[in-house]
Design a protein around this motif. Structure first.
Motif, PDB file in Angstrom:
ATOM      1  N   LEU A   1       0.828  -1.202   0.000  1.00 31.52           N
ATOM      2  CA  LEU A   1       0.000   0.000   0.000  1.00 31.52           C
ATOM      3  C   LEU A   1       0.865   1.256   0.000  1.00 31.52           C
ATOM      4  O   LEU A   1       0.569   2.229  -0.706  1.00 31.52           O
ATOM      5  CB  LEU A   1      -0.931   0.004   1.216  1.00 31.52           C
ATOM      6  N   ALA A   2       1.941   1.251   0.784  1.00 30.87           N
ATOM      7  CA  ALA A   2       2.846   2.401   0.796  1.00 30.87           C
ATOM      8  C   ALA A   2       3.441   2.625  -0.588  1.00 30.87           C
ATOM      9  O   ALA A   2       3.605   3.776  -1.033  1.00 30.87           O
ATOM     10  CB  ALA A   2       3.948   2.186   1.827  1.00 30.87           C
ATOM     11  N   GLU A   3       3.748   1.534  -1.281  1.00 28.45           N
ATOM     12  CA  GLU A   3       4.338   1.659  -2.613  1.00 28.45           C
ATOM     13  C   GLU A   3       3.293   2.001  -3.667  1.00 28.45           C
ATOM     14  O   GLU A   3       3.588   2.716  -4.630  1.00 28.45           O
ATOM     15  CB  GLU A   3       5.067   0.363  -2.955  1.00 28.45           C
ATOM     16  N   LYS A   4       2.080   1.517  -3.479  1.00 26.39           N
ATOM     17  CA  LYS A   4       0.999   1.861  -4.408  1.00 26.39           C
ATOM     18  C   LYS A   4       0.776   3.370  -4.444  1.00 26.39           C
ATOM     19  O   LYS A   4       0.595   3.953  -5.520  1.00 26.39           O
ATOM     20  CB  LYS A   4      -0.292   1.148  -3.991  1.00 26.39           C
ATOM     21  N   TYR A   5       0.794   3.983  -3.261  1.00 21.19           N
ATOM     22  CA  TYR A   5       0.509   5.415  -3.169  1.00 21.19           C
ATOM     23  C   TYR A   5       1.776   6.263  -3.006  1.00 21.19           C
ATOM     24  O   TYR A   5       1.660   7.492  -2.976  1.00 21.19           O
ATOM     25  CB  TYR A   5      -0.433   5.681  -1.993  1.00 21.19           C
ATOM     26  N   ARG A   6       2.938   5.610  -2.895  1.00 25.90           N
ATOM     27  CA  ARG A   6       4.176   6.340  -2.590  1.00 25.90           C
ATOM     28  C   ARG A   6       3.915   7.320  -1.451  1.00 25.90           C
ATOM     29  O   ARG A   6       4.096   8.526  -1.565  1.00 25.90           O
ATOM     30  CB  ARG A   6       4.705   7.043  -3.844  1.00 25.90           C
TER      31      ARG A   6
END
Length: 356
Positions: free
Chosen positions: A156-161
């Motif tokens: 999720l952190a990488e999906k939304y940066r």
């Protein structure tokens, strides 16, 4: 997959490793210091990095630097420690870097105490850092759910940066429960070469990736904030998570509660049902984005006459509950803060007072 009995803090550390995170920077603070103790041993075993910073301020910028270089990173802390990281969290959000934070909340304000609390709701959902920054915030109600949320937090952190926080009270960190680590939740970091400052030679590129949070041109700063707002709006559209309990039939009162406090409320609801009193509950699993529509729809049940937010705080989530209902039902709050946890019997008494 066989389950193993683990303390919550240790399970959180193992969950990060199983999710594919091998970079952990931290500073010890109760009631979550066991995460660092566990990972000080485990990270070298799996080829990972554990580094204890000289302070939580330093840890925040270690995370920023490693995340900006494309590493999958996380930390754990507790209330005052998260406060000290808040400047770096704002930088990380502004620079659009992924990072995972776990807050095992202690009592406050000030030095407070080490017993369970939910007093960091405002901090996590509304005031984590200066400027227009938000975190995606998840709240587990069990050690197993903490494991799954930690493992889910990295993609999720990488999906939304964007930074993601898993927030739990001291009970989540200290209690022991059987857990398993789902293999399907292990993921690989995605698209970091598109933005990370990880080396032109590594990427085979002639152009630099610049990771920054400084925008001196007001037009550029406004544009960056519009990009951030678009991400937060997307989170609201795609990431709302909640559990509805005992809402299939008519109920006289709706409880909104999260984390381990919701487990006590569930027991109260079952005890009230045995007395012939029906009460429903919405348990937010994401605090931001908050499940506004779920709370609103549940409160609109024709039989529901009152909504109560039950928290281990002096009344913080109740503001989001009120905002969700927009005055269509009476809303009240009940809770304690300081380490005392309302008992099922206390909640039953409060419910009966509200429904007359």
């Amino acid at each position: 997959m066989a389950k193993v009995l683990m303390k919550g803090n240790e399970a959180i550390g193992e969950a990060a490793i199983r999710a594919g995170c091998l970079n952990y920077f931290a500073y010890p603070i109760t009631p979550q210091s066991e995460v660092a103790e566990y990972l000080a041993r485990r990270m070298p075993e799996v080829g990972g990095v554990f580094l204890q910073g000289e302070s939580e301020v330093a840890v925040g910028y270690m995370l920023f630097g490693a995340a900006g270089a494309g590493a999958r990173v996380f930390t754990t802390s507790s209330s005052p420690g998260i406060s000290l990281m808040s400047e770096a969290i704002s930088y990380i959000a502004a620079a659009q870097c992924p990072a995972v934070f776990v807050n095992i909340v202690r009592g406050g304000p000030g030095l407070g105490g080490i017993l369970p609390s939910q007093g960091d709701y405002f901090q996590a959902t509304k005031g984590i850092g200066h400027g227009d920054c938000r975190l995606l915030v998840m709240a587990p109600a069990s050690v197993q759910e903490a494991v799954e949320m930690v493992m889910t937090a990295f993609p999720l952190a990488e999906k939304y940066r964007n930074p993601v926080m898993v927030i739990g009270d001291g009970l989540i960190g200290q209690m022991m429960e059987p857990v398993e680590f789902p293999d399907h939740l292990k993921t690989e970091p995605s698209n970091k070469d598109d933005w990370a400052s990880n080396g032109m030679e590594h990427r085979g590129s002639d152009s630099r990736n610049l990771v920054k949070s400084l925008f001196l041109d007001p037009v550029q700063l406004n544009d960056n904030n519009l990009q951030l707002k678009a991400k937060y709006d997307r989170m609201r559209a795609e990431e709302v998570r909640f559990e509805a309990y005992n809402t299939d039939g008519p109920y006289r009162l709706l409880i909104v509660s999260y984390g381990t406090m919701s487990r006590v409320c569930r027991t109260s609801i079952d005890m009230l049902k045995a007395e012939g009193i029906e009460v429903g509950m919405i348990r937010p699993q994401t605090l931001f984005p908050f499940p506004e529509k779920a709370v609103s729809d549940a409160a609109d049940s024709p039989s529901c006459t009152h909504v109560i937010s039950i928290e281990m705080s002096m009344g913080q989530m109740v503001e989001d509950v009120e905002r969700s209902i927009q005055g269509r039902r009476p809303v009240s709050w009940y809770g304690k803060c300081g380490g005392e946890i309302p008992t099922p019997e206390e909640i039953i008494e409060v419910v009966k007072e509200r429904i007359g």
